[in-house]
Design an enzyme around this catalytic site. Structure first.
Site, PDB file in Angstrom:
ATOM      1  N   GLY A 133       0.824  -1.210   0.000  1.00 44.38           N
ATOM      2  CA  GLY A 133       0.000   0.000   0.000  1.00 44.38           C
ATOM      3  C   GLY A 133       0.858   1.259   0.000  1.00 44.38           C
ATOM      4  N   THR A 192       6.506  -5.872   6.021  1.00 46.67           N
ATOM      5  CA  THR A 192       5.120  -6.193   6.396  1.00 46.67           C
ATOM      6  C   THR A 192       5.134  -7.456   7.244  1.00 46.67           C
ATOM      7  OG1 THR A 192       3.126  -7.307   5.588  1.00 46.67           O
ATOM      8  CG2 THR A 192       4.852  -7.106   4.012  1.00 46.67           C
ATOM      9  N   ASP A 196       2.742  -9.353   7.495  1.00 51.73           N
ATOM     10  CA  ASP A 196       1.962 -10.372   6.773  1.00 51.73           C
ATOM     11  C   ASP A 196       2.819 -11.138   5.750  1.00 51.73           C
ATOM     12  OD1 ASP A 196      -0.132  -9.379   8.193  1.00 51.73           O
ATOM     13  OD2 ASP A 196      -1.264  -8.620   6.478  1.00 51.73           O
TER      14      ASP A 196
HETATM   15  O1  F6P Z   1      -0.844  -5.208   6.992  1.00 52.55           O
HETATM   16  C1  F6P Z   1      -0.369  -5.586   8.226  1.00 52.55           C
HETATM   17  C2  F6P Z   1      -1.457  -5.641   9.241  1.00 52.55           C
HETATM   18  O2  F6P Z   1      -0.807  -6.023  10.402  1.00 52.55           O
HETATM   19  C3  F6P Z   1      -2.640  -6.541   8.907  1.00 52.55           C
HETATM   20  O3  F6P Z   1      -2.400  -7.876   9.168  1.00 52.55           O
HETATM   21  C4  F6P Z   1      -3.717  -5.945   9.766  1.00 52.55           C
HETATM   22  O4  F6P Z   1      -4.998  -6.216   9.256  1.00 52.55           O
HETATM   23  C5  F6P Z   1      -3.407  -4.496   9.692  1.00 52.55           C
HETATM   24  O5  F6P Z   1      -2.033  -4.379   9.510  1.00 52.55           O
HETATM   25  C6  F6P Z   1      -3.845  -3.721  10.897  1.00 52.55           C
HETATM   26  O6  F6P Z   1      -3.542  -2.375  10.699  1.00 52.55           O
HETATM   27  P1  F6P Z   1      -3.870  -1.208  11.717  1.00 52.55           P
HETATM   28  O7  F6P Z   1      -2.648  -0.993  12.547  1.00 52.55           O
HETATM   29  O8  F6P Z   1      -4.146  -0.036  10.845  1.00 52.55           O
HETATM   30  O9  F6P Z   1      -5.018  -1.629  12.563  1.00 52.55           O
END
Ligand code: F6P
Length: 366
Positions: free
Chosen positions: A119, A140, A142
């Protein structure tokens, strides 16, 4: 040469190790200044730009104590932003872009090292047309950055998740319960799969392979609870049952966030198995650890290569890991965040195969 660096998207372990490696490399070379941009590229849009000199060959920058701390410190020293794509705002997008480019020029930067997930890079890519020279580093938890087999932050998150699942497991064994642990993983189940195997899960539910409620219950009843009194189910936040929608939670501010599938699975299993069940959702604990050695080493390899690329005038590139080697890929093209192509697990992935060979239920082949 004067290089900016910013961190964007969700924080993770290893971001500060990248900043430290950039500073150490610049200091060793003696010909490069590193300027930290505060709060992602947002910092450039301020007048004056929000920044901090991390190292300058002329003197100034981070002190030794701070540099030492950055090696393992979680989060990001520069702060970050994870609030969608500001360029897509029909009214304010063009002004914002002009402000960011003005900030980049005002700081006299020769290039910008962007540390982020898909992103963040898709957003930053919009700046290339305005003369901003980009080099990207993937991070990331993920691990779904499409071009790289490993992104900074992933292995530290797996360590946290595996440790937490083991702790939950001791309670599961003591009470003879079915314990469900929900981990992060929006499009990709790398954390669930790896932490699940590392912590002895009996079922691992991932976004890539919708699970059958019936087969999950049958597996736990016949293959697991027939042998022992407890079971561990690890579930990625983006997992869902066949034919069912993703689960979301609303925050106090009204925004929607993935999450809740673990509770739904625990509730279903309670009824289906007539067993006491509990769900633990790990959430942001997975992002909050120290960087583990793998992340610290990856940070060093990516950051040093990024500085080399800048001096070779190879802007418009991403450093990535392929077959264990740091390679150079093209910087992503600008596109909206929703259109991002995530790297996902396929059913022939050796780690899925290993899990299934050990009798772990991993959902259905799509
Ligand atoms: O993209 C990484 C991540 O950890 C996702 O697994 C999760 O849905 C998201 O970020 C959560 O993001 P935020 O900190 O904006 O809640």
């Amino acid at each position: 040469m004067k290089l900016g660096v910013c961190t964007g998207g969700g924080d993770c372990a290893g971001l500060n190790a990248i900043l430290r490696s950039l500073v150490l490399t610049a200091r060793t070379r003696g010909d490069t200044a590193i300027v930290g941009i505060v709060e992602g590229i947002n910092g450039l849009a301020f007048n004056p730009p929000q920044h901090q000199v991390l190292f300058s060959p002329k003197g100034g920058g981070l002190d030794e104590f701070t540099l030492d701390c950055l090696l393992t410190m979680g989060g990001t020293y520069l702060r970050t932003s994870n609030a969608g794509n500001p360029f897509r705002d029909a009214k304010a997008g063009a002004t914002y872009k002009a402000d960011v480019i003005r900030g980049y020029k005002a700081l006299g930067l020769d290039g910008l090292i962007v540390v982020g997930g898909d992103g963040t890079h898709c957003i930053a890519a919009e700046l290339a047309s305005g003369g901003v020279k980009l080099i990207g580093i993937p991070k990331t938890i993920d691990n779904d950055y499409v071009d790289s087999e490993l992104a900074v932050g992933f292995t530290s998150a797996v360590n946290v998740a595996a440790e937490a699942i083991l702790r939950v497991n001791t309670s599961g064994t003591s009470h003879g319960r079915v314990m469900v642990v929900e981990v992060m993983g929006r499009h990709a189940g790398y954390i669930a799969l790896n932490a699940g195997i590392a912590a002895g899960a009996d079922a691992i539910l991932i976004p890539e392979r919708p699970f059958s409620r019936e087969r999950l219950a049958k597996h736990l009843k016949e293959k697991v609870l027939s042998r022992k009194k407890h079971a561990i189910v690890v579930c990625a936040e983006g997992a869902h049952a066949e034919g069912e929608e993703l689960q979301y939670r609303s925050s106090a501010s009204g925004s929607r966030h993935l999450g809740g599938v673990g509770d739904a699975v625990a509730s279903f299993l309670h009824d289906a198995l007539d067993r006491d069940t509990r769900c633990t959702s790990l959430g942001h604990t997975q992002r909050g650890s120290q960087a583990d050695p793998v992340d610290r080493i990856l940070a060093a390899r990516f950051a040093t290569r990024a500085i080399r690329l800048a001096h070779e005038n190879r802007f418009g590139s991403m450093v990535v890991l392929r077959k264990g080697q740091v390679e150079v890929a093209s910087y992503p093209k600008a596109r909206s965040r929703g259109g991002a192509a995530a790297r996902c697990l396929i059913s022939s992935d050796p780690t899925i195969v290993a899990a299934e060979d050990m009798g772990i239920y991993c959902g259905e082949v799509p």
